[in-house]
Design an enzyme around this catalytic site. Structure first.
Site, mmCIF file in Angstrom:
data_model
loop_
_atom_site.group_PDB
_atom_site.id
_atom_site.type_symbol
_atom_site.label_atom_id
_atom_site.label_comp_id
_atom_site.label_asym_id
_atom_site.label_seq_id
_atom_site.Cartn_x
_atom_site.Cartn_y
_atom_site.Cartn_z
ATOM 1 N N SER A 1 0.933 -1.271 0.058
ATOM 2 C CA SER A 1 0.263 -0.088 0.032
ATOM 3 C C SER A 1 0.805 1.256 -0.050
ATOM 4 O O SER A 1 0.367 2.362 -0.200
ATOM 5 C CB SER A 1 -0.917 0.082 1.255
ATOM 6 O OG SER A 1 -0.261 -0.251 2.318
ATOM 7 N N HIS B 1 -3.274 -3.292 -5.735
ATOM 8 C CA HIS B 1 -3.655 -2.978 -4.490
ATOM 9 C C HIS B 1 -5.255 -3.077 -4.116
ATOM 10 O O HIS B 1 -6.196 -2.371 -4.487
ATOM 11 C CB HIS B 1 -3.200 -1.265 -4.391
ATOM 12 C CG HIS B 1 -3.250 -0.920 -2.870
ATOM 13 N ND1 HIS B 1 -3.941 0.335 -2.586
ATOM 14 C CD2 HIS B 1 -3.022 -1.519 -1.645
ATOM 15 C CE1 HIS B 1 -3.937 0.279 -1.046
ATOM 16 N NE2 HIS B 1 -3.417 -0.760 -0.702
ATOM 17 N N GLU C 1 -6.470 -0.837 -6.952
ATOM 18 C CA GLU C 1 -5.461 0.118 -7.797
ATOM 19 C C GLU C 1 -4.756 -0.655 -8.450
ATOM 20 O O GLU C 1 -4.053 -1.547 -7.948
ATOM 21 C CB GLU C 1 -4.767 0.885 -6.966
ATOM 22 C CG GLU C 1 -5.889 2.207 -6.028
ATOM 23 C CD GLU C 1 -5.023 2.960 -5.260
ATOM 24 O OE1 GLU C 1 -4.892 4.170 -5.272
ATOM 25 O OE2 GLU C 1 -4.556 2.394 -4.016
ATOM 26 N N ASN D 1 -4.458 5.937 -0.758
ATOM 27 C CA ASN D 1 -3.747 6.085 0.309
ATOM 28 C C ASN D 1 -3.156 7.680 0.593
ATOM 29 O O ASN D 1 -2.792 8.164 1.426
ATOM 30 C CB ASN D 1 -2.780 5.275 0.746
ATOM 31 C CG ASN D 1 -3.415 4.107 1.383
ATOM 32 O OD1 ASN D 1 -4.384 4.135 1.715
ATOM 33 N ND2 ASN D 1 -2.676 2.925 1.645
HETATM 34 N N1 CAA Z 1 -15.695 -10.145 4.651
HETATM 35 C C1 CAA Z 1 -16.752 -10.536 3.823
HETATM 36 N N2 CAA Z 1 -17.768 -9.541 3.864
HETATM 37 C C2 CAA Z 1 -17.840 -8.674 5.044
HETATM 38 C C3 CAA Z 1 -16.747 -8.597 5.809
HETATM 39 C C4 CAA Z 1 -15.514 -9.332 5.502
HETATM 40 N N3 CAA Z 1 -14.373 -9.189 6.433
HETATM 41 N N4 CAA Z 1 -17.057 -7.467 6.361
HETATM 42 C C5 CAA Z 1 -18.369 -7.142 6.080
HETATM 43 N N5 CAA Z 1 -18.866 -7.676 5.291
HETATM 44 C C6 CAA Z 1 -20.052 -7.929 4.666
HETATM 45 C C7 CAA Z 1 -21.155 -8.219 5.633
HETATM 46 O O1 CAA Z 1 -21.394 -9.648 5.453
HETATM 47 C C8 CAA Z 1 -22.381 -7.325 5.198
HETATM 48 O O2 CAA Z 1 -22.942 -7.954 3.772
HETATM 49 P P1 CAA Z 1 -24.434 -7.829 3.689
HETATM 50 O O3 CAA Z 1 -24.865 -6.514 3.690
HETATM 51 O O4 CAA Z 1 -24.609 -8.312 2.076
HETATM 52 O O5 CAA Z 1 -25.104 -8.688 4.415
HETATM 53 C C9 CAA Z 1 -21.685 -5.972 4.554
HETATM 54 O O6 CAA Z 1 -20.312 -6.441 4.251
HETATM 55 C C10 CAA Z 1 -21.778 -5.036 5.563
HETATM 56 O O7 CAA Z 1 -21.256 -5.375 6.811
HETATM 57 P P2 CAA Z 1 -21.786 -5.165 8.155
HETATM 58 O O8 CAA Z 1 -23.442 -5.113 8.198
HETATM 59 O O9 CAA Z 1 -21.540 -6.179 9.496
HETATM 60 O O10 CAA Z 1 -21.155 -3.931 8.839
HETATM 61 P P3 CAA Z 1 -20.985 -2.332 8.023
HETATM 62 O O11 CAA Z 1 -22.093 -2.160 7.348
HETATM 63 O O12 CAA Z 1 -20.524 -1.612 9.134
HETATM 64 O O13 CAA Z 1 -20.073 -2.437 7.177
HETATM 65 C C11 CAA Z 1 -17.594 -2.245 6.493
HETATM 66 C C12 CAA Z 1 -18.790 -2.974 7.526
HETATM 67 C C13 CAA Z 1 -17.926 -2.944 5.070
HETATM 68 C C14 CAA Z 1 -16.231 -2.807 6.929
HETATM 69 C C15 CAA Z 1 -17.768 -0.687 6.529
HETATM 70 O O14 CAA Z 1 -17.733 -0.143 7.510
HETATM 71 C C16 CAA Z 1 -16.849 -0.203 5.571
HETATM 72 O O15 CAA Z 1 -16.767 0.047 4.248
HETATM 73 N N6 CAA Z 1 -15.914 0.428 6.306
HETATM 74 C C17 CAA Z 1 -14.777 1.178 5.706
HETATM 75 C C18 CAA Z 1 -13.807 0.183 5.134
HETATM 76 C C19 CAA Z 1 -12.651 1.019 4.403
HETATM 77 O O16 CAA Z 1 -12.395 2.135 4.256
HETATM 78 N N7 CAA Z 1 -11.677 0.014 3.909
HETATM 79 C C20 CAA Z 1 -10.493 0.757 3.434
HETATM 80 C C21 CAA Z 1 -9.359 0.735 4.350
HETATM 81 S S1 CAA Z 1 -8.039 1.308 3.676
HETATM 82 C C22 CAA Z 1 -7.196 0.039 3.047
HETATM 83 O O17 CAA Z 1 -7.414 -1.183 3.221
HETATM 84 C C23 CAA Z 1 -6.035 0.369 1.941
HETATM 85 C C24 CAA Z 1 -4.808 0.515 2.740
HETATM 86 O O18 CAA Z 1 -3.697 0.198 2.017
HETATM 87 C C25 CAA Z 1 -4.508 0.840 4.255
#
Ligand code: CAA
Length: 283
Positions: free
Chosen positions: A119, A140, A152, A190
């Site tokens: 990342s 990514h 990405e 990022n």
């Molecule tokens: N694996 C598979 N499915 C998952 C999961 C996982 N680990 N976590 C959540 N889900 C699914 C759930 O099953 C649910 O599916 P349905 O709606 O179809 O039933 C859906 O995602 C929503 O999950 P929840 O209802 O449990 O919870 P939520 O609505 O709060 O969503 C989240 C959880 C998707 C993590 C949401 O909070 C989100 O999008 N958060 C932001 C995540 C983000 O910004 N990620 C990028 C991080 S930066 C990065 O990764 C890059 C880097 O280089 C640092």
């Protein structure tokens, strides 16, 4: 450059997600971990994720079994020798990644493409640890991989057009929306996200608001699914710290410098969700 067999090195949170979506898209996948315990844990993660999808009615039991039958686990790097694409998802440690790619270069068929899931590290530098610089790039993915739609696709100045096209197409086939990004530290997402998250930590450090109010502010005020401090805990504060250090080193701009509080939390072992404590308590 047909891709049928995919190797994934590292079966942690990111690697397991990449294995899962690749197998779901119909690819034969070899997942490699350093020992049986970590391999079992990684494969268990995939089983659990697929079972959850079945219980939510998003996947048939037979489909789950078919997906699992396409996944093979190994603790040997040589187990990836006949893969067409190898994706590395090991911890963000430059020396570790370079040593790994150098070893893979001697083991995996010469025509195969290598991708890192870094990342923040400079992809060109990682490519130089191999002799296949034209078949080296970055895919990514975002956490959680099965949910986040973006990938990405990063080419270096040495990546061939054929390689770029093949992995761009692969990203689409695993159900993602690919965007093309240059090999600059942090790529596009990022580069924008990390200064924002670091600034949120500074706001908290300076007492601008409580952690809950900072998070609620951004969730309800801007429609973000998670507040910035919650997202830091989700990404892992050690990862945040590492990425900020690398980006600060690259850009030499204060906005990329890790705040003192982040450094102290990492030193104290408060790494976020994975250790049960970060800005919030998950115990
Ligand atoms: N694996 C598979 N499915 C998952 C999961 C996982 N680990 N976590 C959540 N889900 C699914 C759930 O099953 C649910 O599916 P349905 O709606 O179809 O039933 C859906 O995602 C929503 O999950 P929840 O209802 O449990 O919870 P939520 O609505 O709060 O969503 C989240 C959880 C998707 C993590 C949401 O909070 C989100 O999008 N958060 C932001 C995540 C983000 O910004 N990620 C990028 C991080 S930066 C990065 O990764 C890059 C880097 O280089 C640092």
């Amino acid at each position: 450059m047909g891709i049928a067999r995919v190797g994934v090195v590292g079966c942690g949170q990111m690697g397991a997600g990449i294995v899962e979506i690749s197998a779901k898209a119909g690819y034969e996948v070899v997942a490699r971990e350093v020992n049986e315990e970590l391999l079992d844990r990684g494969l268990g993660r995939i089983q659990k994720s697929l079972s959850k999808a079945v219980s939510r009615g998003k996947l048939e039991e037979a489909e789950k079994e078919a997906i699992l039958s396409r996944i093979t686990g190994t603790t040997e790097l040589a187990g990836l020798s006949d893969c067409d694409l190898v994706i590395e998802a090991v911890p963000e440690d430059k020396e570790l990644k370079m040593a790994l790619f150098a070893e893979l270069d001697g083991l995996v068929k010469p025509e195969a493409i290598f991708c890192t899931n870094t990342s923040s590290l400079v992809v060109t530098e990682l490519a130089m640890s191999t002799k296949r610089v034209d078949r080296f790039a970055c895919l990514h993915f975002f956490n959680p991989v099965p949910v986040m739609k973006l990938v990405e696709v990063v080419r270096t100045i040495l990546t061939s057009d054929e390689t770029f096209d093949a992995i761009f197409d692969f990203a689409k086939k695993v159900g993602k929306t690919p965007i093309a990004a240059k090999d600059n530290s942090g790529f596009i997402v990022n580069r924008l996200l990390i200064p924002y998250l670091l600034d949120a930590i500074r706001c908290y450090e300076q007492g601008l608001g409580s952690r809950e109010d900072i998070d609620t502010g951004m969730k309800l005020g801007c429609g973000h699914p998670m507040g910035p401090l919650e997202l830091c805990d989700f990404i892992g504060l050690d990862t945040m710290y590492f990425v900020a250090e690398v980006m600060f080193d690259e850009y030499r701009e204060p906005r990329f410098a890790p705040p003192g509080l982040l450094k102290r939390m990492v030193k104290a072992g408060q790494l976020g969700r994975k250790t049960g404590k970060g800005f919030y308590d998950y115990s």
